[in-house]
Design a protein around this motif. Sequence first.
Motif, PDB file in Angstrom:
ATOM      1  N   MET A   1       0.852  -1.183   0.000  1.00 52.50           N
ATOM      2  CA  MET A   1       0.000   0.000   0.000  1.00 52.50           C
ATOM      3  C   MET A   1       0.891   1.237   0.000  1.00 52.50           C
ATOM      4  O   MET A   1       1.492   1.553   1.011  1.00 52.50           O
ATOM      5  CB  MET A   1      -0.886   0.007   1.253  1.00 52.50           C
ATOM      6  CG  MET A   1      -1.596  -1.305   1.540  1.00 52.50           C
ATOM      7  SD  MET A   1      -2.955  -1.619   0.453  1.00 52.50           S
ATOM      8  CE  MET A   1      -4.321  -0.992   1.413  1.00 52.50           C
ATOM      9  N   TYR A   2       0.988   1.887  -1.143  1.00 57.27           N
ATOM     10  CA  TYR A   2       1.889   3.023  -1.271  1.00 57.27           C
ATOM     11  C   TYR A   2       1.104   4.278  -1.611  1.00 57.27           C
ATOM     12  O   TYR A   2       0.567   4.396  -2.709  1.00 57.27           O
ATOM     13  CB  TYR A   2       2.929   2.748  -2.364  1.00 57.27           C
ATOM     14  CG  TYR A   2       3.763   1.527  -2.080  1.00 57.27           C
ATOM     15  CD1 TYR A   2       4.861   1.620  -1.239  1.00 57.27           C
ATOM     16  CD2 TYR A   2       3.443   0.287  -2.632  1.00 57.27           C
ATOM     17  CE1 TYR A   2       5.633   0.496  -0.956  1.00 57.27           C
ATOM     18  CE2 TYR A   2       4.193  -0.827  -2.361  1.00 57.27           C
ATOM     19  CZ  TYR A   2       5.283  -0.735  -1.522  1.00 57.27           C
ATOM     20  OH  TYR A   2       6.034  -1.832  -1.243  1.00 57.27           O
ATOM     21  N   PRO A   3       1.024   5.237  -0.665  1.00 56.40           N
ATOM     22  CA  PRO A   3       0.291   6.463  -0.964  1.00 56.40           C
ATOM     23  C   PRO A   3       1.002   7.269  -2.042  1.00 56.40           C
ATOM     24  O   PRO A   3       2.201   7.091  -2.274  1.00 56.40           O
ATOM     25  CB  PRO A   3       0.304   7.211   0.366  1.00 56.40           C
ATOM     26  CG  PRO A   3       1.451   6.656   1.132  1.00 56.40           C
ATOM     27  CD  PRO A   3       1.616   5.243   0.678  1.00 56.40           C
ATOM     28  N   GLN A   5       2.654  10.656  -3.631  1.00 56.64           N
ATOM     29  CA  GLN A   5       3.605  11.569  -3.001  1.00 56.64           C
ATOM     30  C   GLN A   5       2.887  12.751  -2.343  1.00 56.64           C
ATOM     31  O   GLN A   5       1.905  13.256  -2.884  1.00 56.64           O
ATOM     32  CB  GLN A   5       4.543  12.102  -4.079  1.00 56.64           C
ATOM     33  CG  GLN A   5       5.889  12.474  -3.539  1.00 56.64           C
ATOM     34  CD  GLN A   5       6.866  12.788  -4.654  1.00 56.64           C
ATOM     35  OE1 GLN A   5       6.648  12.441  -5.807  1.00 56.64           O
ATOM     36  NE2 GLN A   5       7.937  13.448  -4.321  1.00 56.64           N
ATOM     37  N   LEU A  43      -4.879   3.566  -0.027  1.00 53.10           N
ATOM     38  CA  LEU A  43      -5.704   3.052  -1.128  1.00 53.10           C
ATOM     39  C   LEU A  43      -5.743   4.028  -2.294  1.00 53.10           C
ATOM     40  O   LEU A  43      -6.365   3.775  -3.312  1.00 53.10           O
ATOM     41  CB  LEU A  43      -7.133   2.778  -0.630  1.00 53.10           C
ATOM     42  CG  LEU A  43      -7.311   1.581   0.299  1.00 53.10           C
ATOM     43  CD1 LEU A  43      -8.665   1.631   0.999  1.00 53.10           C
ATOM     44  CD2 LEU A  43      -7.168   0.267  -0.457  1.00 53.10           C
ATOM     45  N   ARG A  44      -5.098   5.177  -2.116  1.00 58.61           N
ATOM     46  CA  ARG A  44      -5.059   6.277  -3.094  1.00 58.61           C
ATOM     47  C   ARG A  44      -6.454   6.837  -3.390  1.00 58.61           C
ATOM     48  O   ARG A  44      -6.689   7.414  -4.455  1.00 58.61           O
ATOM     49  CB  ARG A  44      -4.329   5.852  -4.380  1.00 58.61           C
ATOM     50  CG  ARG A  44      -2.849   5.529  -4.096  1.00 58.61           C
ATOM     51  CD  ARG A  44      -1.963   5.605  -5.311  1.00 58.61           C
ATOM     52  NE  ARG A  44      -0.543   5.537  -4.894  1.00 58.61           N
ATOM     53  CZ  ARG A  44       0.465   5.959  -5.644  1.00 58.61           C
ATOM     54  NH1 ARG A  44       0.249   6.457  -6.834  1.00 58.61           N
ATOM     55  NH2 ARG A  44       1.709   5.874  -5.210  1.00 58.61           N
TER      56      ARG A  44
ATOM     57  N   ALA B 116       9.282   0.705  -5.180  1.00 61.85           N
ATOM     58  CA  ALA B 116       7.860   0.362  -5.261  1.00 61.85           C
ATOM     59  C   ALA B 116       7.007   1.621  -5.399  1.00 61.85           C
ATOM     60  O   ALA B 116       5.993   1.627  -6.105  1.00 61.85           O
ATOM     61  CB  ALA B 116       7.447  -0.434  -4.015  1.00 61.85           C
ATOM     62  N   TYR B 117       7.433   2.714  -4.744  1.00 64.52           N
ATOM     63  CA  TYR B 117       6.695   3.974  -4.857  1.00 64.52           C
ATOM     64  C   TYR B 117       6.700   4.475  -6.303  1.00 64.52           C
ATOM     65  O   TYR B 117       5.668   4.875  -6.849  1.00 64.52           O
ATOM     66  CB  TYR B 117       7.319   5.049  -3.946  1.00 64.52           C
ATOM     67  CG  TYR B 117       6.830   4.996  -2.527  1.00 64.52           C
ATOM     68  CD1 TYR B 117       5.633   5.595  -2.166  1.00 64.52           C
ATOM     69  CD2 TYR B 117       7.571   4.354  -1.541  1.00 64.52           C
ATOM     70  CE1 TYR B 117       5.174   5.550  -0.859  1.00 64.52           C
ATOM     71  CE2 TYR B 117       7.124   4.302  -0.234  1.00 64.52           C
ATOM     72  CZ  TYR B 117       5.926   4.897   0.109  1.00 64.52           C
ATOM     73  OH  TYR B 117       5.472   4.853   1.395  1.00 64.52           O
ATOM     74  N   LYS B 120       4.479   2.401  -8.435  1.00 68.76           N
ATOM     75  CA  LYS B 120       3.067   2.659  -8.167  1.00 68.76           C
ATOM     76  C   LYS B 120       2.629   3.977  -8.842  1.00 68.76           C
ATOM     77  O   LYS B 120       1.556   4.052  -9.437  1.00 68.76           O
ATOM     78  CB  LYS B 120       2.875   2.749  -6.641  1.00 68.76           C
ATOM     79  CG  LYS B 120       1.459   2.895  -6.203  1.00 68.76           C
ATOM     80  CD  LYS B 120       0.774   1.568  -6.041  1.00 68.76           C
ATOM     81  CE  LYS B 120      -0.706   1.795  -5.754  1.00 68.76           C
ATOM     82  NZ  LYS B 120      -1.466   0.577  -5.710  1.00 68.76           N
ATOM     83  N   ASP B 121       3.485   4.997  -8.733  1.00 73.92           N
ATOM     84  CA  ASP B 121       3.152   6.277  -9.376  1.00 73.92           C
ATOM     85  C   ASP B 121       3.097   6.120 -10.897  1.00 73.92           C
ATOM     86  O   ASP B 121       2.184   6.627 -11.553  1.00 73.92           O
ATOM     87  CB  ASP B 121       4.196   7.354  -9.014  1.00 73.92           C
ATOM     88  CG  ASP B 121       4.072   7.810  -7.562  1.00 73.92           C
ATOM     89  OD1 ASP B 121       3.018   7.532  -6.956  1.00 73.92           O
ATOM     90  OD2 ASP B 121       5.030   8.416  -7.055  1.00 73.92           O
ATOM     91  N   GLU B 124      -0.016   4.557 -12.442  1.00 71.97           N
ATOM     92  CA  GLU B 124      -1.186   5.427 -12.607  1.00 71.97           C
ATOM     93  C   GLU B 124      -1.151   6.167 -13.944  1.00 71.97           C
ATOM     94  O   GLU B 124      -2.156   6.732 -14.366  1.00 71.97           O
ATOM     95  CB  GLU B 124      -1.274   6.423 -11.442  1.00 71.97           C
ATOM     96  CG  GLU B 124      -1.588   5.730 -10.121  1.00 71.97           C
ATOM     97  CD  GLU B 124      -2.069   6.686  -9.038  1.00 71.97           C
ATOM     98  OE1 GLU B 124      -1.749   7.885  -9.129  1.00 71.97           O
ATOM     99  OE2 GLU B 124      -2.759   6.216  -8.122  1.00 71.97           O
ATOM    100  N   GLU B 279      -0.519  -5.952  -2.497  1.00 74.81           N
ATOM    101  CA  GLU B 279      -1.189  -5.150  -1.495  1.00 74.81           C
ATOM    102  C   GLU B 279      -2.393  -5.953  -1.025  1.00 74.81           C
ATOM    103  O   GLU B 279      -2.885  -6.824  -1.745  1.00 74.81           O
ATOM    104  CB  GLU B 279      -1.669  -3.829  -2.114  1.00 74.81           C
ATOM    105  CG  GLU B 279      -0.536  -2.963  -2.624  1.00 74.81           C
ATOM    106  CD  GLU B 279      -1.015  -1.615  -3.143  1.00 74.81           C
ATOM    107  OE1 GLU B 279      -2.235  -1.371  -3.139  1.00 74.81           O
ATOM    108  OE2 GLU B 279      -0.158  -0.819  -3.551  1.00 74.81           O
ATOM    109  N   ARG B 280      -2.883  -5.635   0.154  1.00 73.43           N
ATOM    110  CA  ARG B 280      -4.005  -6.422   0.671  1.00 73.43           C
ATOM    111  C   ARG B 280      -5.204  -6.361  -0.284  1.00 73.43           C
ATOM    112  O   ARG B 280      -5.912  -7.333  -0.472  1.00 73.43           O
ATOM    113  CB  ARG B 280      -4.382  -5.921   2.074  1.00 73.43           C
ATOM    114  CG  ARG B 280      -5.500  -6.684   2.748  1.00 73.43           C
ATOM    115  CD  ARG B 280      -5.275  -8.184   2.853  1.00 73.43           C
ATOM    116  NE  ARG B 280      -4.151  -8.573   3.689  1.00 73.43           N
ATOM    117  CZ  ARG B 280      -3.814  -9.846   3.913  1.00 73.43           C
ATOM    118  NH1 ARG B 280      -4.500 -10.838   3.399  1.00 73.43           N
ATOM    119  NH2 ARG B 280      -2.763 -10.125   4.657  1.00 73.43           N
ATOM    120  N   ARG B 281      -5.400  -5.230  -0.908  1.00 71.65           N
ATOM    121  CA  ARG B 281      -6.535  -5.134  -1.829  1.00 71.65           C
ATOM    122  C   ARG B 281      -6.335  -6.058  -3.033  1.00 71.65           C
ATOM    123  O   ARG B 281      -7.286  -6.639  -3.550  1.00 71.65           O
ATOM    124  CB  ARG B 281      -6.730  -3.695  -2.291  1.00 71.65           C
ATOM    125  CG  ARG B 281      -8.016  -3.507  -3.091  1.00 71.65           C
ATOM    126  CD  ARG B 281      -8.401  -2.071  -3.223  1.00 71.65           C
ATOM    127  NE  ARG B 281      -7.289  -1.260  -3.731  1.00 71.65           N
ATOM    128  CZ  ARG B 281      -7.427  -0.026  -4.204  1.00 71.65           C
ATOM    129  NH1 ARG B 281      -8.604   0.530  -4.239  1.00 71.65           N
ATOM    130  NH2 ARG B 281      -6.391   0.650  -4.625  1.00 71.65           N
TER     131      ARG B 281
END
Lengths: 261, 782
Positions: A1-3, A5, A43-44, B116-117, B120-121, B124, B279-281
């Motif tokens: 789970m990565y928010p 920035q 969860l963004r 990982a960040y 993830k970005d 999107e 991720e858990r989801r």
Amino acid sequence: MYPAQFEYHSPASVQEAISLLGRLKDDAKLLAGGHSLIPMMKLRLAQPKHVIDIRKIPGLSGIKEDGGAIAIGALTTHYAVESSSLLKQKCALLTETAGTIGDPQVRNMGTVGGSLAHADPAADYPAAAIALGAEVVAEGPKGKRTIKVDDFFKGLLTTALQPDEILVEIRIPSWPVGTGMAYMKFPHPASRFAVVGVAAVVTADGKKVGVGITGAGTKAVRAKGVEAALSGKTLDAAAIKAAAEARSPQQGFLANEFSWR
Amino acid sequence: MTTATRLFGSAIKRREDPRFITGKGTYVDDVKLPGTTHAVFVRSPHAHARIKSVNTAKAKSAPGIVAVFTGQDVQTGPLPCAWLLPGIKIPPRPVLAQGKVRYVGEPVAIVIAESAYAAKDAAELVDVQYEPLPAVVDCQKAHAKSASQLFDDVPENQSFDWSIGDKAKTDDAFKAAAVVVKQRLVNQRLITNAIEPRACAASYAPATGDLTLWVTSQNPHVARLLIAAFVLGMPEHKMRVIAPDVGGGFGSKIPVYNEEVAVCWASKALGRPVKWTAERRESFLTDAHGRDHLTEAEMAFDRSGKILGFRVATHANLGAYLSTMGSLVPSYLYGPLLSGVYTIPAIFCRVWGVLTNTAPTDALRGAGRPEATYMIERLMDLAARTLNMDPVELRKKNFIPADKFPYQTPVAFVYDSGNYGPALDKALEMVGYRKMREEQEKARKNGQYLGIGLSTYIEACGPAPSSVAGALGAQAGLWESALLRVHPTGMVTVFTGSHSHGQGHETTFAQLVADDLGIPMEQVEVVHGDTGSVPFGMGTYGSRSAAVGGSAIYTSLQKIKEKGRKIAAHLLEAAEGDLLYEGGKWSVKGSPDRAKAFGEVALMAYLAHNLPQGMEPGLEVTSFYDPVNFTFPFGTHIAVVEVDPETGHVKILRYVAVDDVGKVINPMIVDGMVHGGITHGVGQALWEWGAYDDQGQLLSATMMDYALPKADQLPSYETARTVTPSPVNPIGVKGAGETGTIASTPAIANAVLDALAPFGVTHIDLPLTPSRIWQAVKAAKK
């Protein structure tokens, strides 16, 4: 789970936090206990560009008697509420309510002010706050103002707080000795949020009654019909049953939307 | 050795626990390789859609990006389904979506970045254009000409139409019946929620062409075979699969998944390690789900309550694609269980395997057996009510008698051993059945609704034998391997093909070995989960580790002792037949001073200075044990609940479990499995539900919505055992990992419906949520 920035701010005073809010406006979110905000960020579903962490601001937590009322700092944790001897003695409804929130981890982090300001329609405190006739103290660029709880919850996740205001305190009026108080909820089996939660406060003479309902609508509400049906009555089983059925017509219940649960 | 001091049967604390509870385990996500890149998957937000375009340009220029691959790049074989049923249609399941997406969460692209960040970005920024198509979610509605079709060449979305039993004989039984009970039953979709999410890390070495995959797998060798040979098309021996510490499987870590193949492919393409942790989801959306059956079940009885026949028609929801064992679970792990613990002369079961726009389904603790048991046990209670008999009496009347074993059922199984009466009697005694019924009567008069629910279940562990499985469509054997390496100092390393992801093999298998060799447990180490060191093994599922893996170890032990005896006899200048092995040494019968300790013999095996003529040095054995049959644990569970008809709230007052899992190696570990299993099944009965809406969106995709059981919702369980050793394997064990789950769902459901009997409520679909109970009571009152 990565928010996504975000920039992190840690103001040292309420004034500093307010000026940050004024400057960053909708791009900013206040962080208190973080138990609603952080999961949403992970969860963004929430992607604030700025997070203003108010946890290091001194003087925002604690429970004390203040001119006939009880004043609770916004950053007071659920656990502190649950275990407060002052509240146990003077306002057991709040300790009882706090004890039903989430689990011990949640109660050690989550805060009263955060819960009220977030205004989750299934949160526990709003029902109690309504039943007790609490007041919310908000601080903004022009100073402090006091908002009656009945004017505070505006709708789904919305309150009377202005974008540049911070909830700093909750004030509970004093109720006479011998007042009966209780909070009962039907918890969702997964989240433990209230599918429906009812807080009731009734003075010994039965003249003053407060009933708040949470979980069943887009916001917590005062059960005016129930209050009217109870006040001044002798509280026998028949009177209680009749009062429970005296539903206020304005309350739009959400139950059907969650029927799959 | 006396029985009291035997390691076999002792409640020894788990030796793996100190490292787990101090955070020192090594899980896949703990594997840190130099130069690792991190993967994030772009997933379909639609349950069913055509992919019009995938634009990766923006993502490819994001900060920290390494690569973005789509289905057009990743061209491999489809993910395999490893159990073929007659006439089965297995539409190809691509690693990354090709042209269409068929469930929410299906991977469309893999985005790889330095962190990982960053991944993830960048994910999107991948722009996927979809043309949504109508979704089908309900497997009965999907099984129709008018239904939206997932694959052009799979009409009515039917993957298979499978049946077992004798239809004509069963139909005749119903014609002769005095009483027929019939019920439509739902086994709702469940999501496993292992505490460790799925994870994988692949590292390809361009210099040697070797590929290593760390993965959360219950069966690393099977994963290697399927991924290397069938999906990637690379030499199997050039791939090494390591399933290190794995935090729970419950069936969801049996299948081969898209992500595991994608990271292998990407690591090869990039020449750098690629790691992904769900991720858990993502666990909620893409771990193989379990159950999801819609069944019409009917049972025929004569006037005395004897069962005459059982007829079952089930729609099984396979999800959007066939998972690795997706076809096995609702067929051979389901139909053959339908005889339960009862003498049923005729059974017929038909199952339609249907594809829908939902996550693929596969094994989930119990896998097929809970579905069958729920049905049998619910129908037994419905019948008891119709026949006006006590549910205990009805069950006793139909139990397979103890002298009928081995017992051939009409649905393929031959039960190894069983004695059902004593387990039931013990459970009745523990719960105080008669007195409890009286209390129930009294409580009802006071407006309190107590319910007592029974479940007399059977479980089938350790699927076997390989030859039969092969004839029934298995694309794998069902044996297990065990390499026992005795070191020169007499220390023993056990390499087991079983895989522990919570079962405690490092303890139980060490107990088994130390007990048999008469040496301290400290001299025994258990290794598992690495294809680089362990002989080909089948892994752990279907409660098979003790019965099959343990028996393989036992077989190797006997071979080690056989060679050891020859060496000892040679050194002692005695005849082999005159030697006794006891307390870790061989001694000459009648003269205990003439003895050679296990360690002395081991040392000589490696020194090879003085071995029997022609004997090879060394002391090491590999065995492959192929069981001749399943094992069949059984037992009785009884739940006592109180239902509040005003709110629909169910409170479990007591829970009594008497299980017969054959011989027990470590009672503490078995108790733990029984407790966990019961809780899992209670979850299905009361709370858990992988609910999709009509558009195929998963409504219960977070811990806030999916209701896993919590400790404060459960009573302290009262457990006991009877012991009927299995004659199938040399150690007499049966299996304990799933019994609780199989037994508890019907026990709770029967208890709740027993509580609601005064309202005339006979059935409520699972899960028995307060709102459903409240509505059923309200409807019945009208």
